[in-house]
Design a protein around this motif. Structure first.
Motif: not given
Length: 96
Positions: A69-70, A72-76
């Motif tokens: 998540y860190r 790629n926080p937008h897609d997660g």
């Protein structure tokens, strides 16, 4: 000049298939970790402690979800895909 013998693969220790964090890819084969070799090694290591394997994999899943998540926080990361990847393979096929 004498030729040196190549080491026998059966006696050469293999590198452990461990995760490369924070990407959670296998350090040896670059497959999503746990790769098939890591899964086999974990099944052997926890052969007599299936609950311990599940607890370990839950902890690793939690760490992987946070790392991914860190990155790629937008897609997660997809929670269902992570569950299948980290825990789905470790479930018993049938209950006694």
């Amino acid at each position: 000049m004498p030729r040196t013998a190549l080491p026998d693969r059966a006696t050469t220790p293999s590198r452990p298939h461990l995760p490369l964090r924070p990407l959670w890819l296998c350090r040896v084969c670059a497959a999503p970790w746990p790769c098939s070799v890591a899964r086999l090694a974990l099944r052997q290591e926890y052969a007599h402690d299936r609950i311990g394997l599940s607890v370990y994999l839950c902890a690793v899943l939690h760490e992987a979800a946070a790392d991914l998540y860190r990155l790629n926080p937008h897609d997660g990361p997809d929670p269902a895909a992570l569950f299948t990847r980290f825990l789905g393979w470790a479930r018993p096929r049938h209950l006694p």
